[in-house]
Design a protein around this motif. Sequence first.
Motif, PDB file in Angstrom:
ATOM      1  N   SER A 266     -42.483 -33.459 -56.306  1.00 24.08           N
ATOM      2  CA  SER A 266     -41.394 -32.550 -55.936  1.00 24.08           C
ATOM      3  C   SER A 266     -40.126 -32.884 -56.713  1.00 24.08           C
TER       4      SER A 266
ATOM      5  N   PHE B  67     -36.467 -24.320 -48.183  1.00 23.63           N
ATOM      6  CA  PHE B  67     -37.799 -24.830 -48.519  1.00 23.63           C
ATOM      7  C   PHE B  67     -38.524 -25.169 -47.233  1.00 23.63           C
TER       8      PHE B  67
ATOM      9  N   ASP C 236     -41.746 -27.032 -45.921  1.00 21.48           N
ATOM     10  CA  ASP C 236     -42.735 -28.033 -46.326  1.00 21.48           C
ATOM     11  C   ASP C 236     -43.879 -28.046 -45.322  1.00 21.48           C
TER      12      ASP C 236
ATOM     13  N   HIS D 275     -39.926 -32.388 -48.412  1.00 22.69           N
ATOM     14  CA  HIS D 275     -38.670 -31.712 -48.054  1.00 22.69           C
ATOM     15  C   HIS D 275     -37.460 -32.619 -48.266  1.00 22.69           C
TER      16      HIS D 275
ATOM     17  N   PHE E  17     -35.603 -31.907 -51.475  1.00 26.93           N
ATOM     18  CA  PHE E  17     -34.704 -30.756 -51.426  1.00 26.93           C
ATOM     19  C   PHE E  17     -33.435 -31.091 -50.651  1.00 26.93           C
TER      20      PHE E  17
ATOM     21  N   ALA F  72     -33.914 -27.452 -45.850  1.00 29.83           N
ATOM     22  CA  ALA F  72     -35.344 -27.751 -45.925  1.00 29.83           C
ATOM     23  C   ALA F  72     -35.845 -28.242 -44.578  1.00 29.83           C
TER      24      ALA F  72
END
Length: 625
Positions: free
Chosen positions: A504, A524, A526, A571, A574, A581
Motif C-alpha cells: 500500500s 479508503f 480496507d 488503511h 492512508f 480510511a
Amino acid sequence: MLPNLLPMLAVAAALEASAILLVLGELGFLGIVVGGGQNVSTDVTGRGGGTEFIFATTEWGATLAQGKFEIYRAAWIALVPATAFASAILGFNLFGHGLRNFFERAPVALGRLLSLRTAALVIAVFVAFRLASPYFGPAGSFVAVAREFDAARARAHVDWLSDPARAGRYTGSAGYNDAARYVAHVDWLSDPARAGRYTGSAGYNDAARYVADQFKSIGLEPLGSDGTYFQNWGTNIVKLTSMPVLERVGEDPKTFQPRADFSERVGGRAGSGTAEGNVVYVGGGIRTQEYSDYQGTHPEGNIVLIAGPTQGDPIDAAIRSGAKAVIFVSAPDRGIIRPSYLAFFEKDTLPVITVSEAVADELIAPSGKHIADLRKTLEERRRRSDQRPSLIRTAPEPLSFDTPTRVHIEVSLGPLEPIRTMNVVGMLRGSDPERAKKFVIIGGHLDGVGSDPDGTVFPAANDNASGPAVTIEVARVLAAKKAMLKNSVIFVAFSGEEEGLVGSEAFMANSVTTPYRADNIVAFVDLDMEGCCGGLAASDENFELHQRLKAAADRLGYDLDYTPGVGGSDHITFLRRRVPAVMISGTDLGPFHTVGDRATTVDPARLRASGELVLQSVLEMAGTG
C-alpha cells in the motif's frame, strides 16, 4: 409553577447554547474534541519516525485544533471554524434576546402546549421517522443494489485463493462461475507445493493473475503499469532457512515445538542467530533512568524473558544489558502464530522468539512463580504508581529474578532477497465529469505469510483471501450499476501487507503523479479478515467515516461494532497521509497466520454482510456524496 418558568427556561437554553459553543471552541483549541483522535505512525520504513495525532472527526473544534499545526502552511484553515463558532454564538445570542423580547411583549401559556398528548405525538413522529428514514432518499434506494452481492461467488474466490495445495500456474477463468469449473480448479490445484501467497512467490503471482483476470472479465479499467492491471514495484523479503529451535538443556532436557509452543520474531532488532544461556525474568524489559526491570538480575550472556507492561524498545534494552537473546510471552488470549517478517534490520540484532504462557511457566518453574501472577502484579503496581495522588511519583519495585533454567535458541534467516512484485488495480470511472476526478478506493491485501521450511503451508483464507474475494464481487455489482456512480471507484489487491504494509505504501507513492493522489481520495475502505467471525466491525481511526458506515449498516439491518485492537492493516498507510480510511472486519478476528486458516472456516453469511455493507457505503459516498 413550571408553566410560568418555561418561557424563562427557553430563553436561558438559547443563551446557554452560545456559552456551550464558546466552551467547545476553547476546548478544541486545546485539542479536546468530540470524537477524539488517534496517534498514527509517520514511520514508513519501520525504522522509527514518530507519530502524528489525527483528529477523528470534522467537528469545528477539531478543525480549529488542527489549524494550529498548519498555521505556517495554510493559515486560513483556522479561520473557517473560528468564523463558524463566531457566527453560531452570535446567532444563539440574538435568538435568545429575541425570545426574551417576544415573551415580555406577548406572554405565552406554554403549559397548555406541553401536555401529555403533545409529548405522545412528538414521540410517535420521532419513532416513525427513525423507522422510515433508512428507506427514503438516495441512500435507501441503494439497499436493493447492496443485496445483489453474491456471497457464494466470494466464497468460491476464497476457496481458490487459499487452497493449500495450489502450486501450478493460473491460465484463465473463463467459465469459472460454473460449479463444475470450480471443482476442476480445486482438483487441478491440489499440489502441496503451493507457497501460501508469500509476496514475490510463484503462488502470489498466480493469485495476482487470477484477480486481474476477474477485473478484466468485470470490465474494470486497468490502472497498472503499461496498460495492465499490475502495478509493479520492488522490495526486499527475508525467509527462514530452517525451522526455529527452542530447547531446554541440562538435567531435564526438552525440545519445544515451533508454531505450537513458540514462534520467531523477524525484523528491526529481531534477527538471525544462535544463543544459549540461563533464563532471566525481567518483567516488561524496561530500562530507563527512573526505573529498571533489570535491577538485581544478571542478563549478561543470558537470555531474558519478558512478560509484563513495557515501554520503549525492550529488545534494545536487552542488547544494552548484555543479553544474548530475548523471549517474549504471548498474551493469554492469543495463541502462537506464524509471524509476519519485516525485511529490514538494525545494526545490532538478537534472536527473538515468542512463547506461550504455558511454556514460560515451565521455564521459570524453579522459582515457584507463574507468569500470569507476575504480569498481573506488575500491571497493578504500575497502575498504582501512575495514579498515585502525590506530587512525588515513586517507581514500583521490579519483580525480576534469575533462574537456573538453561535454554538453547536458534533463528536461521537467509539474506535479504530483492524481488519484483505487484499490486492489482482496476477502476470504474464516475459518470459526473467533475466528481469523477475524486476517488473512493476499495481493497485489501492479497498476500499471506507463506509456508515454513518444513513444508507447512498457511492457507490464509480468512487473512486475507476473503478481502480480495469481497472486492471482486463488489466490483461486479457496481460495474452493473455504473451509471449510479458519480465518483470514480478504484479496486485494489495489495501485495506486501505482511511485510509491513509495503504494498500500500508503493501504491500511494506511485499515486503522487496520478489523478488518484492523496488529496483526491474521498475515502479508503480496507477489507481485511472478512471471512469470520462474530459480527460486522469497523475501525474507528476516523470517527466520521465509521459513523457513515454505521448508518449504512443500519439501513441494511446490520449492527456495526468496533474492530479489536490487533495489529495494523493497509488503511494505516492512508491515514498517515490524512486520507479518511477505515478497516472492515469482524468483532472476532478468527484464525489467522495458522494452518487452521482454511477455506472451511470462511462463513458465506459473513462475506455477504461485508459485501452488502461495502456496496451500501460506497454507493452513498460515490453515488450521492
